[in-house]
Design an enzyme around this catalytic site. Structure first.
Site, PDB file in Angstrom:
ATOM      1  N   ARG A  24     -16.863  -3.648  -0.659  1.00  0.00           N
ATOM      2  CA  ARG A  24     -16.139  -2.496  -1.219  1.00  0.00           C
ATOM      3  C   ARG A  24     -17.030  -1.253  -1.225  1.00  0.00           C
ATOM      4  O   ARG A  24     -17.022  -0.456  -2.161  1.00  0.00           O
ATOM      5  CB  ARG A  24     -15.612  -2.801  -2.621  1.00  0.00           C
ATOM      6  CG  ARG A  24     -14.664  -4.002  -2.646  1.00  0.00           C
ATOM      7  CD  ARG A  24     -13.965  -4.149  -3.968  1.00  0.00           C
ATOM      8  NE  ARG A  24     -13.146  -5.342  -3.979  1.00  0.00           N
ATOM      9  CZ  ARG A  24     -11.905  -5.436  -3.483  1.00  0.00           C
ATOM     10  NH1 ARG A  24     -11.354  -4.382  -2.937  1.00  0.00           N
ATOM     11  NH2 ARG A  24     -11.236  -6.563  -3.541  1.00  0.00           N
ATOM     12  N   GLY A  25     -17.812  -1.124  -0.161  1.00  0.00           N
ATOM     13  CA  GLY A  25     -18.672   0.049  -0.012  1.00  0.00           C
ATOM     14  C   GLY A  25     -20.016  -0.065  -0.702  1.00  0.00           C
ATOM     15  O   GLY A  25     -20.914   0.745  -0.478  1.00  0.00           O
ATOM     16  N   PHE A  26     -20.190  -1.083  -1.535  1.00  0.00           N
ATOM     17  CA  PHE A  26     -21.419  -1.210  -2.323  1.00  0.00           C
ATOM     18  C   PHE A  26     -22.626  -1.506  -1.428  1.00  0.00           C
ATOM     19  O   PHE A  26     -23.747  -1.082  -1.715  1.00  0.00           O
ATOM     20  CB  PHE A  26     -21.257  -2.326  -3.360  1.00  0.00           C
ATOM     21  CG  PHE A  26     -22.248  -2.264  -4.493  1.00  0.00           C
ATOM     22  CD1 PHE A  26     -22.117  -1.308  -5.492  1.00  0.00           C
ATOM     23  CD2 PHE A  26     -23.302  -3.156  -4.568  1.00  0.00           C
ATOM     24  CE1 PHE A  26     -23.025  -1.241  -6.550  1.00  0.00           C
ATOM     25  CE2 PHE A  26     -24.213  -3.109  -5.613  1.00  0.00           C
ATOM     26  CZ  PHE A  26     -24.076  -2.143  -6.608  1.00  0.00           C
ATOM     27  N   TYR A  52       0.856  -1.192   0.000  1.00  0.00           N
ATOM     28  CA  TYR A  52       0.000   0.000   0.000  1.00  0.00           C
ATOM     29  C   TYR A  52       0.886   1.234   0.000  1.00  0.00           C
ATOM     30  O   TYR A  52       1.440   1.623   1.012  1.00  0.00           O
ATOM     31  CB  TYR A  52      -0.930   0.027   1.219  1.00  0.00           C
ATOM     32  CG  TYR A  52      -1.835  -1.172   1.381  1.00  0.00           C
ATOM     33  CD1 TYR A  52      -2.146  -2.003   0.303  1.00  0.00           C
ATOM     34  CD2 TYR A  52      -2.387  -1.483   2.626  1.00  0.00           C
ATOM     35  CE1 TYR A  52      -2.973  -3.113   0.465  1.00  0.00           C
ATOM     36  CE2 TYR A  52      -3.227  -2.584   2.787  1.00  0.00           C
ATOM     37  CZ  TYR A  52      -3.511  -3.395   1.709  1.00  0.00           C
ATOM     38  OH  TYR A  52      -4.335  -4.489   1.880  1.00  0.00           O
ATOM     39  N   SER A  75     -13.143  -6.125   3.069  1.00  0.00           N
ATOM     40  CA  SER A  75     -14.295  -5.694   2.260  1.00  0.00           C
ATOM     41  C   SER A  75     -15.618  -6.273   2.762  1.00  0.00           C
ATOM     42  O   SER A  75     -16.418  -6.793   1.979  1.00  0.00           O
ATOM     43  CB  SER A  75     -14.086  -6.053   0.776  1.00  0.00           C
ATOM     44  OG  SER A  75     -12.990  -5.372   0.236  1.00  0.00           O
TER      45      SER A  75
END
Length: 336
Positions: free
Chosen positions: A217-219, A64, A213
């Site tokens: 992933r935020g969905f 990262y 996740s």
């Protein structure tokens, strides 16, 4: 004042909060800026607020940035190292110039090189939880795990784990040195490790699951209702799960989950996190904003009954096709 219950992660002695904090999006470079621009000041404030609420389990990786994320964490925890539980990952090869080569390297020599680099970047002399980020198919897993086990003996690492691996790899590794946890994507929207029997293997061997996740992933927060809701450069647009006809099918599923969340007076993101915890696993939702870390941690206090779990899993039954979670090339590197 801590508001999070403590849980055992695996069976090797590690105690962590019921959920951790995924730090990937807090810096630029690989893994950064994928959900909007990163801001160092806000990111550090998020780590500190998480800590105030009992969320001291931080998840990062050398890739990262590369390195920027570990360096940010070092800055955030300076003077308080012993109060945090730090997890980092290695395995994506990073060259001498700090550039990712996109090859995987699990060789004994690279394990030793990677850990020294991470210790330096984290500003510490030990890492609590150290994972192999992706399997190097050119190096026997036994060699990699033996080298990781040596790090434990040397005191540089306290516990070890793997990420995105198959049952076969987990069994081989666990015979060489006990694994504390395996990190994989897992959510109401992504239950492949359950379908493949990987979750059953972890439970059999008393190895913990750290679920990244957990909000899809935020969905699963329900704010994305049409493709145009993604920012122009949002990497999620490249994921099959969120493309074409599959996108709209998934929105329908999310809207059903939102109804359940509304009945409980919580957000659908909180419901998704609470579901992972209720299944007995440790989610590490990622955020870089104080507002969302407070919301995520509040999810740890949400109690779901078996009836609640059954209802949610009837909306998205095991085996429901929700689309691949990576592009074709990246999918080749998971569950090996």
């Amino acid at each position: 004042m801590s508001t999070i219950k403590q849980v055992k992660l695996g069976s090797q002695g590690l105690i962590v909060p019921a959920l951790g904090l995924g730090c990937m999006g807090m810096t630029t470079g690989f893994g950064g800026d994928i959900y909007g621009k990163a801001d160092e000041k806000e990111a550090i404030a998020t780590i500190h607020r998480s800590f105030e609420l009992g969320g001291n389990f931080l998840d990062t990786a050398d890739i990262y940035g590369p390195f920027l994320n570990e360096q940010l964490i070092a800055k955030a925890i300076q003077g308080n190292r012993e109060k945090y539980i730090i997890a980092s990952k290695f395995g994506f090869e990073i060259d001498g110039n700090g550039q990712a080569t996109w090859a995987f390297n699990g060789s004994k020599a690279y394990v030793k090189k990677a850990v020294e680099r991470s210790l330096k970047n984290l500003g510490t002399d030990y890492i609590d939880m150290y994972y192999l980020h992706r399997l190097d198919t050119n190096t026997p897993i036994e060699e990699t795990v033996e080298a990781m086990g040596e790090l434990v003996k040397e005191g540089k690492v306290k516990y070890i784990g793997l990420s995105e691996v198959s049952s076969e790899t987990i069994r081989k590794a666990h015979q060489i040195h006990p694994l504390t946890a395996v990190q994989s994507e897992y959510s109401l929207f992504e239950r492949q490790i359950e379908e493949l029997g990987i979750l059953a293997t972890l439970q059999e061997l008393c190895i913990g699951l750290v679920a990244y996740s957990p909000v899809g992933r935020g969905f699963l927060n329900g704010t994305i209702q049409k493709p145009e809701d993604f920012d122009e450069n949002d990497f999620r647009k490249s994921i099959p799960k969120y493309q074409g006809e599959q996108f709209y099918k998934n929105v329908e599923l999310v809207n059903e989950i939102k109804k359940v969340a509304a009945e409980k007076n919580i957000t659908s993101a909180q419901l998704a996190i609470a579901w992972v915890i209720a299944k007995g696993h440790t989610p590490i939702p990622g955020t870089k904003r104080v507002k969302y870390v407070e919301e995520n941690i509040a999810a740890a206090a949400v109690l779901l009954t078996q009836e609640d779990l059954n209802r949610l899993e009837s909306i998205i039954p095991l085996g429901t096709i929700t689309g691949d979670r990576y592009d074709v090339a990246s999918m080749k590197g998971v569950n090996l």
